[in-house]
Write a protein that holds these residues in place. Structure first.
Motif, short mmCIF file in Angstrom:
data_model
loop_
_atom_site.label_atom_id
_atom_site.label_comp_id
_atom_site.label_asym_id
_atom_site.label_seq_id
_atom_site.Cartn_x
_atom_site.Cartn_y
_atom_site.Cartn_z
N SER A 483 9.86 -3.14 4.64
CA SER A 483 9.35 -1.96 3.94
C SER A 483 8.80 -2.31 2.58
O SER A 483 7.88 -1.67 2.08
N GLN A 484 9.36 -3.36 1.99
CA GLN A 484 8.87 -3.78 0.68
C GLN A 484 7.44 -4.30 0.76
O GLN A 484 6.59 -3.97 -0.05
N THR A 485 7.16 -5.10 1.77
CA THR A 485 5.82 -5.63 1.92
C THR A 485 4.85 -4.53 2.32
O THR A 485 3.67 -4.56 1.95
N ALA A 486 5.34 -3.55 3.06
CA ALA A 486 4.45 -2.48 3.50
C ALA A 486 4.02 -1.59 2.35
O ALA A 486 3.02 -0.89 2.44
N SER A 487 4.79 -1.60 1.24
CA SER A 487 4.48 -0.72 0.12
C SER A 487 3.49 -1.32 -0.86
O SER A 487 3.14 -0.69 -1.84
N LEU A 488 3.04 -2.57 -0.62
CA LEU A 488 2.09 -3.20 -1.53
C LEU A 488 0.77 -2.44 -1.51
O LEU A 488 0.31 -1.98 -0.46
N PRO A 489 0.11 -2.29 -2.67
CA PRO A 489 -1.13 -1.50 -2.72
C PRO A 489 -2.27 -2.19 -1.99
O PRO A 489 -2.33 -3.41 -1.91
N ALA A 490 -3.16 -1.40 -1.50
CA ALA A 490 -4.34 -1.94 -0.84
C ALA A 490 -5.30 -2.51 -1.87
O ALA A 490 -5.33 -2.09 -3.02
N GLN A 491 -6.11 -3.50 -1.41
CA GLN A 491 -7.03 -4.15 -2.33
C GLN A 491 -8.06 -3.17 -2.88
O GLN A 491 -8.44 -3.23 -4.05
N SER A 492 -8.49 -2.22 -2.05
CA SER A 492 -9.47 -1.23 -2.51
C SER A 492 -8.90 -0.34 -3.61
O SER A 492 -9.62 0.05 -4.55
N ASP A 493 -7.58 -0.04 -3.52
CA ASP A 493 -6.96 0.76 -4.57
C ASP A 493 -6.93 0.00 -5.88
O ASP A 493 -7.18 0.58 -6.96
N LEU A 494 -6.62 -1.30 -5.82
CA LEU A 494 -6.58 -2.10 -7.05
C LEU A 494 -7.97 -2.23 -7.66
O LEU A 494 -8.12 -2.25 -8.88
N ASP A 495 -8.98 -2.34 -6.83
CA ASP A 495 -10.35 -2.44 -7.35
C ASP A 495 -10.75 -1.19 -8.11
O ASP A 495 -11.50 -1.25 -9.10
N SER A 496 -10.23 -0.04 -7.68
CA SER A 496 -10.58 1.21 -8.35
C SER A 496 -9.76 1.45 -9.61
O SER A 496 -10.16 2.22 -10.48
N ILE A 497 -8.61 0.77 -9.72
CA ILE A 497 -7.72 1.00 -10.86
C ILE A 497 -8.07 0.08 -12.02
O ILE A 497 -8.16 0.51 -13.17
N PHE A 498 -8.28 -1.22 -11.72
CA PHE A 498 -8.39 -2.22 -12.78
C PHE A 498 -9.84 -2.52 -13.12
O PHE A 498 -10.71 -2.52 -12.24
#
Length: 645
Positions: A483-498
């Protein structure tokens, strides 16, 4: 006749009891005569008629006058019965130390050993046996030890009276048979008289005495830990009492000039403030208790503000300046590692007290402001990244993160440029120069730590690699790993945040982590001076040339942050090598080419390994502080999983 000689004597001398050698009961005895060592007899609790197993052993503590007589006296001490309280320490941690020398002859049995003790040398036949404790017998001796072990890491006090480093002259206390397992200040030859000297004694008690061959044994660790905790508790009680005594307000300047109990320039009103600062560092380094560290640091700040230490002008004494700003440094650090806001900001308009002045030749290298700005940057990064690492109720981070991250990155870069202006004036063994160098290196490490914390999540998505919780690093929950690995953010989400790409943040983390490694490796070692220095200066005895040379590890979160980055990059480069897709790692390599990319990747892995190993060495130098034991275990485990050979 032989039967009479082989029959056990009623009482053996101390030297024979220590070395477990058969004593003939003479004065001096034959073994001591052959080995040219002091022969002193002391009534043994083990002699006389045999007792039944039900008869309790008298463990009443000796009065101080008798306890003082066993300073520096090597005696056999039985193992403690409660093994559950003992924490094993790697026996190879400190390695072998130079043994004590022969003490010379003393025919008078009533004379204390401390009166005939001579400095040790490498040609000695004797050595310390059993657990022993570093002790001091006056406030002046504690002050001198402070300049060796604390001042180079955190300059709480004004410069020493002389330009050269004061000589550290520790004594050795070893509990007698009747005192085994008894931990009370009344057992020691001297009890510190102020909250500050008690708090410093808590730190000093953790440092093994020079030439102690048993410093990593469980009983020795237990003895040092127990007395350090006893000193810390006594310091806290004394500090609270002193604060109550001074509750009437700050005295006049005439009163300040008269109060010179611990340091010639230190008024007694500053004792509880500095004691709380030292206890805050103790709680983090030895106990690993971040919340209690913050509580002590905040109490030091509020007490200092009650005394108006934050509103002084250019006429403020050096002691007042350092008391205020060292309290602010520790308070800011406690806020950073607890991911909380400081109770007062360095930009607060109420603060008018000028920075301390380090007694060094090059005034341009005073680093107080730079260190505080670096710590303020870390706190600011924590505040900006908090919505990302801990999602808001609707699952989305703050919308203005991109702008804030860009502004913070530019600010940290300017601080990093200031770190490169470090002066070489601190490259000698004067107490103030060592402190200046330490503050500069710490400021550099903190500056790059702030940049790592800003870019680490973008570069590695906060993937955990450690088993325990360290600083703000995510740790592995083995029972909940899927479950811990499944909760990692998607790459597209990080691209929109940072506002940075993954490659950009990875390169920034690489450069800053290696800078942290170099800064921590360049920290000056506190404690005993190198032998070559002692030989050059006739005022320093060579007995101080071996022993503990670590530091106060209260900035070791920087090492954890940098090590995490280096380990993650090793995994990434090796994965690219294995998949034969090194082009994805080209931003990390120096001018890569398809023909040389494999050699470039291997060279980078070697550079990462050297940086990680350097930080492990730096951490292990301070392993006497048990609060960083978990960090070292995780760093070792991660290192050997990557580099098993």
């Amino acid at each position: 006749m032989n039967d009479r000689i082989n029959r056990p004597v009623k009482a053996a001398c101390l030297a024979c009891r220590t070395s477990k050698t058969r004593c003939d009961g003479q004065n001096p005895c034959r073994p001591c005569t052959l080995r040219d060592r002091i022969c002193i007899y002391r009534p043994s609790r083990r002699g006389g008629p045999r007792r039944g197993h039900r008869q309790a052993v008298d463990s009443t503590p000796l009065p101080p006058s008798q306890a003082a007589a066993i300073i520096d006296a090597p005696q056999s001490t039985p193992s403690l019965t409660d093994e559950s309280t003992l924490t094993p320490v790697d026996s190879n941690l400190w390695g072998s130390a130079t043994p004590f020398s022969s003490l010379g002859r003393n025919q008078g049995s009533g004379r204390a050993l401390k009166d005939v003790w001579s400095p040790p040398h490498t040609e000695s036949q004797g050595e310390l046996q059993g657990p022993v404790l570093r002790v001091y017998t006056s406030e002046e001796e504690i002050q001198n030890a402070y300049y060796h072990f604390v001042h180079p890491c955190l300059p709480l006090l004004p410069p020493p009276p002389t330009s050269s480093l004061p000589q550290d002259n520790p004594h050795v206390f070893q509990p007698s048979h009747g005192l085994a397992g008894t931990v009370e200040l009344s057992c020691l030859p001297y009890q510190p008289t102020s909250s500050l000297s008690l708090a410093l004694s808590a730190i000093l008690a953790l440092i093994p005495p020079p030439h102690d061959r048993n410093q990593s044994e469980p009983c020795s660790v237990w003895l040092r830990r127990s007395y350090a905790q006893l000193f810390a508790q006594a310091a806290l009680r004394m500090a609270e009492k002193e604060i109550e005594d001074f509750a009437g307000g700050w005295p006049s300047s005439d009163g300040l000039a008269e109060d010179r109990t611990f340091h010639p320039q230190l008024p007694t009103q500053l004792h509880p403030i500095l004691a709380l600062v030292v206890l805050s560092v103790y709680d983090l380094c030895q106990c690993g208790n971040k919340s209690r560290m913050r509580m002590r640091a905040n109490q030091a700040i509020t007490t200092a503000m009650d005394y108006s230490l934050h509103q002084l002008d250019e006429n403020a004494t050096e002691a007042q300046r350092r008391a205020w700003w060292t309290a602010v440094i520790v308070m800011y650090h406690s806020s950073a590692i607890n991911d909380s806001s400081p109770i007062i900001n360095i930009s607060d308009p109420r603060i008018t007290t000028p920075y301390p002045r380090l007694d060094i030749h090059c005034k341009a290298s005073e680093p107080w402001s730079l260190l505080l700005k670096a710590q303020d940057a870390i706190v600011s990064v924590c505040a900006v990244m908090r919505p990302v690492t801990a999602k808001s109720p609707n699952g989305s981070p703050a919308l203005d993160l991109r702008e804030q991250a860009c502004r913070l990155d530019r600010h940290i870069l300017s601080l990093a440029a200031d770190c490169d202006l470090e002066s070489e004036a601190a490259e000698n063994d004067r107490a103030e120069n060592l402190a200046a160098l330490s503050l500069w290196k710490t400021a550099c490490a903190m500056t790059h730590t702030a940049r790592v914390k800003l870019h680490r999540y973008r570069a590695f998505s906060d993937i955990p690699i450690f088993l325990e919780k360290h600083c703000d690093l995510t740790f592995l929950k083995l029972d909940a790993f899927p479950s811990q690995t499944a909760s990692l953010p998607a790459q597209s989400d990080l691209d929109s945040i940072f506002p940075f790409t993954q490659n950009e943040s990875s390169v920034i983390c690489l450069k800053s982590s290696l800078a942290i490694s170099r800064a921590l490796a360049g920290l000056p070692h506190s404690g005993y001076l190198p032998l070559r220095t002692a030989e050059m200066d006739g005022s320093r005895i060579s007995s101080n040339a071996t022993g503990y040379t670590g530091s106060l590890p209260f900035f070791k979160c920087a090492a954890m942050q940098a090590s995490y980055v280096l380990y993650m990059l090793v995994h990434r480069v090796r994965a690219a090598l294995s998949s034969k897709r090194l082009s994805v790692c080209y931003p990390l390599l120096n001018h890569p080419e398809p023909v040389t990319e494999i050699q470039d990747a291997k060279r980078l892995i070697e550079e990462l390994r050297n940086g990680a190993n350097s930080m492990i060495v730096c951490m292990k130098r301070d392993m006497i502080f048990e609060g960083i034991g978990g960090m070292i275990r995780d760093l070792d485990a991660a290192y050997f999983s990557l580099f098993p050979n």
